[in-house]
Design a protein around this motif. Structure first.
Motif, PDB file in Angstrom:
ATOM      1  N   ILE A 157      -8.974   0.763  -0.449  1.00 13.38           N
ATOM      2  CA  ILE A 157      -8.135   1.381  -1.471  1.00 13.38           C
ATOM      3  C   ILE A 157      -8.642   0.865  -2.811  1.00 13.38           C
ATOM      4  O   ILE A 157      -8.628  -0.344  -3.038  1.00 13.38           O
ATOM      5  CB  ILE A 157      -6.646   1.025  -1.286  1.00 13.38           C
ATOM      6  CG1 ILE A 157      -6.210   1.412   0.136  1.00 13.38           C
ATOM      7  CG2 ILE A 157      -5.780   1.724  -2.311  1.00 13.38           C
ATOM      8  CD1 ILE A 157      -4.864   0.826   0.534  1.00 13.38           C
ATOM      9  N   ILE A 180      -6.468   2.868   6.786  1.00 13.51           N
ATOM     10  CA  ILE A 180      -6.989   1.526   6.458  1.00 13.51           C
ATOM     11  C   ILE A 180      -7.709   0.856   7.627  1.00 13.51           C
ATOM     12  O   ILE A 180      -8.480  -0.068   7.414  1.00 13.51           O
ATOM     13  CB  ILE A 180      -5.902   0.574   5.893  1.00 13.51           C
ATOM     14  CG1 ILE A 180      -4.741   0.488   6.871  1.00 13.51           C
ATOM     15  CG2 ILE A 180      -5.462   0.982   4.507  1.00 13.51           C
ATOM     16  CD1 ILE A 180      -3.776  -0.621   6.511  1.00 13.51           C
ATOM     17  N   HIS A 232      -2.142   5.853   2.519  1.00  8.95           N
ATOM     18  CA  HIS A 232      -3.351   5.125   2.918  1.00  8.95           C
ATOM     19  C   HIS A 232      -3.241   4.536   4.316  1.00  8.95           C
ATOM     20  O   HIS A 232      -4.246   4.219   4.940  1.00  8.95           O
ATOM     21  CB  HIS A 232      -3.617   3.970   1.947  1.00  8.95           C
ATOM     22  CG  HIS A 232      -3.961   4.441   0.566  1.00  8.95           C
ATOM     23  ND1 HIS A 232      -5.085   5.175   0.310  1.00  8.95           N
ATOM     24  CD2 HIS A 232      -3.330   4.278  -0.614  1.00  8.95           C
ATOM     25  CE1 HIS A 232      -5.126   5.449  -0.988  1.00  8.95           C
ATOM     26  NE2 HIS A 232      -4.073   4.925  -1.564  1.00  8.95           N
ATOM     27  N   TYR A 291     -13.162   1.906   4.933  1.00 11.23           N
ATOM     28  CA  TYR A 291     -12.099   2.448   4.090  1.00 11.23           C
ATOM     29  C   TYR A 291     -11.515   1.363   3.194  1.00 11.23           C
ATOM     30  O   TYR A 291     -11.109   0.309   3.653  1.00 11.23           O
ATOM     31  CB  TYR A 291     -10.986   3.067   4.946  1.00 11.23           C
ATOM     32  CG  TYR A 291     -10.002   3.868   4.124  1.00 11.23           C
ATOM     33  CD1 TYR A 291     -10.246   5.201   3.830  1.00 11.23           C
ATOM     34  CD2 TYR A 291      -8.841   3.272   3.609  1.00 11.23           C
ATOM     35  CE1 TYR A 291      -9.353   5.938   3.054  1.00 11.23           C
ATOM     36  CE2 TYR A 291      -7.949   4.002   2.833  1.00 11.23           C
ATOM     37  CZ  TYR A 291      -8.219   5.329   2.560  1.00 11.23           C
ATOM     38  OH  TYR A 291      -7.341   6.052   1.794  1.00 11.23           O
ATOM     39  N   MET A 302       0.850  -1.203   0.000  1.00  9.24           N
ATOM     40  CA  MET A 302       0.000   0.000   0.000  1.00  9.24           C
ATOM     41  C   MET A 302       0.879   1.244   0.000  1.00  9.24           C
ATOM     42  O   MET A 302       1.973   1.229   0.575  1.00  9.24           O
ATOM     43  CB  MET A 302      -0.865   0.045   1.266  1.00  9.24           C
ATOM     44  CG  MET A 302      -1.967  -0.979   1.294  1.00  9.24           C
ATOM     45  SD  MET A 302      -2.683  -1.069   2.930  1.00  9.24           S
ATOM     46  CE  MET A 302      -1.640  -2.257   3.725  1.00  9.24           C
TER      47      MET A 302
END
Ligand code: ADP
Length: 518
Positions: free
Chosen positions: A459, A452, A448, A457, A444
């Motif tokens: 991505i 997370i 982010h 949430y 990631m």
């Protein structure tokens, strides 16, 4: 969403900026107006104070006139007593004379003790005529004439049938000092500086203590009964302009403070609204994701059961294969529903935890053994690196298992094909037990990482992340479970290289004391 937020920003700006600009413009235009009004009122006030000082001196002198204006023998005992009184009470009075108007003959003369009676200069005929003229129209005028450091007061005695006039000679400075100074000090009260000075002698010091008046509005008036002397008045510390601007400045500070508070409030409202909008958006995305996720197993179950029911499957092997799929998908579905129900319970703080002693090495070994078929199907190589020295932890076995499953499933879901690799480690770390779930997946981006663990949430950038199904609650569940265990979850990740999630538990402290010595 962007449009909506932009609209909120515009409304908030209009709400604050317009009244603020209006107020500032009004404040600026009010400033000079205020200044003028305050100035005018103040000027009047200062003039009145000066007038009062003159009035005070008149009162003192009129009281002497009243005492002396008696129809008694000017040389007699009564007059001696009266003048004696005047002298004792007023050190400034040096000489009192009674003079016949007709021929300027001195009828009686009294002297303050300790003063040498000098040859006294009688008033000019002009002064006497003026007094007479006033008397005729019924007004007893007191004429003050300067004579060096003395002031001479002339007035016609009514009691003598306008035949005699009196002269009171006073020492000007002493008169001001003794008869006016106390009154002036009372009036000025630390706010004004009133000074009285001899206007004929430039540079002569004021008789009343004077403070330097910086600039601005100083009011000046003549002393009516002490000719040649003047008094002036000013503000002691600041000029009127300074006072007005000080007040305006204070108003402005209050206004700015209010503006800052309003802006902070607006900022708070704005961010709260934005957060709520984002959450609402994420919630609706969550619903659509979950529906999507549920649809796949449902479709499979429906398809295989239909095939079986229609008896189209010929071989027993095929039947078993279909039933296995149905079983697997039902389990997946149950898992998903349970996860959502658990999440909902957690949200309401209604999930109950049952703590017991848990050996994490055993739990991980059992769990990964159960998951072997799944790993095989996904072509994942799962490796365990377990530290045998770790102690027990006090934990809810089911919850901790759920947390680990979430991390493992993510490691599989976001793993990089074809060689997906997961390493699960346990470690002893200073009375804490660390459990790491590391993968070599897509990783990631740094930006982010702090979000997370927030609910919903996800991505959605990147190819795989976009394709992978999910609801965005898995890591939030892990976080909530860890909080309930007084533990922590953290992550290290590098985009394209993989991620490592760490669960940190407190080691259970063994209470062996009881056994000692027994
Ligand atoms: P989801 O249901 O989307 O997997 P999670 O709460 O489990 O929700 O995870 C949130 C997001 O964190 C995921 O959408 C994913 O982008 C990212 N993520 C979680 N675990 C990993 C991992 N092991 N590797 C890469 N990204 C991950």
């Amino acid at each position: 969403m962007k449009n909506f937020i932009a609209r909120i920003v515009v409304v908030l700006i209009l709400l604050v900026a317009l009244p603020a600009i209006f107020f500032l413009v009004k404040q600026a235009s009010n400033l000079s107006e205020n200044e003028e009004i305050v100035q005018r009122v103040f000027d009047q006030q200062l003039e009145t104070i000066l007038y009062t000082v003159n009035q005070n001196s008149e009162n003192v002198i009129v009281s002497w006139v009243n005492q002396l204006d008696l129809s008694v023998d000017f040389k007699g005992e009564v007059m001696q007593k009266i003048t004696g009184n005047v002298f004792t009470n007023n050190r400034a009075v040096e000489q009192i004379l009674f003079i016949r108007l007709q021929d300027n003959r001195i009828l009686a003369s009294y002297l303050q003790t300790g003063i040498d009676g000098k040859e006294i200069r009688l008033p000019d005929a002009e002064v006497v005529d003026k007094l007479r003229a006033y008397m005729k129209s019924g007004y007893q005028r007191i004429e003050a004439v300067r004579d060096g450091d003395k002031t001479k007061l002339f007035f016609i005695l009514k009691s003598s049938g306008n035949e005699v006039f009196a002269l009171i000679s006073i020492h000007s400075a002493t008169f001001i000092d003794q008869n006016l100074k106390p009154g002036i000090q009372q009036i000025s009260q630390d706010r004004f500086t009133i000074s009285i000075f001899d206007s004929t002698e430039i540079g002569n010091e004021g008789l009343v203590d004077t403070l330097m008046i910086s600039e601005g509005h100083i009011h000046e008036q003549k002393m009516l009964y002490v000719p040649g002397y003047k008094m002036n008045i000013g503000l002691q510390s600041a000029t009127i302009d300074e006072l007005v601007s000080e007040r305006t400045q204070r108003d402005n500070y209050i206004f700015i403070a209010m503006l800052v508070i309003i802006l902070l409030g607006m900022g708070f409202v704005f961010f709260s609204i934005r957060k709520e909008i984002k959450l609402a958006e994420m919630k609706s995305e969550f619903v659509s994701n979950v529906s999507h996720e549920i649809r796949t197993p449902l479709a499979l179950i429906s398809m295989y059961t239909e095939t079986l029911l229609m008896k189209r499957v010929k071989t027993e092997e095929k039947k078993e294969e279909y039933l296995t799929v149905i079983h697997k998908e039902t389990e997946r579905l149950t898992g998903m529903v349970n996860r959502i129900l658990n999440f909902s319970k957690m949200e309401k703080n209604k999930r109950s935890y049952h703590f017991s002693d848990v050996n994490m090495n055993e739990l991980i070994t059992d769990l990964t053994a159960d998951y072997q078929p799944h790993f095989k199907a996904e072509q994942v190589n799962c490796q365990l690196v377990l530290d045998e020295s770790i102690g027990l932890i006090s934990a809810d076995r089911e919850a901790v298992t759920e947390a680990l499953i979430n991390l493992m499933e993510n490691a599989v879901k976001y793993g990089k094909e074809p060689a997906k690799q997961i390493v699960i480690r346990t470690k002893n770390a200073d009375q804490k037990i660390r459990i790491e779930v590391e993968d070599n997946g897509i990783g990631m981006a740094q930006k982010h990482l702090k979000f997370i663990f927030d609910k919903f949430y996800r991505i959605t950038q990147g190819n795989l992340a976009h394709k992978a199904k999910g609801s965005g609650i898995g890591l939030n569940i892990v976080k909530q479970i860890m909080t309930q265990h007084n533990g922590k979850v953290s992550v290290k990740s590098k985009e394209g290289e993989g991620s490592c999630f760490t669960l940190l538990f407190n080691e259970k402290i063994e209470k062996n004391d009881k056994n000692i010595g027994s």
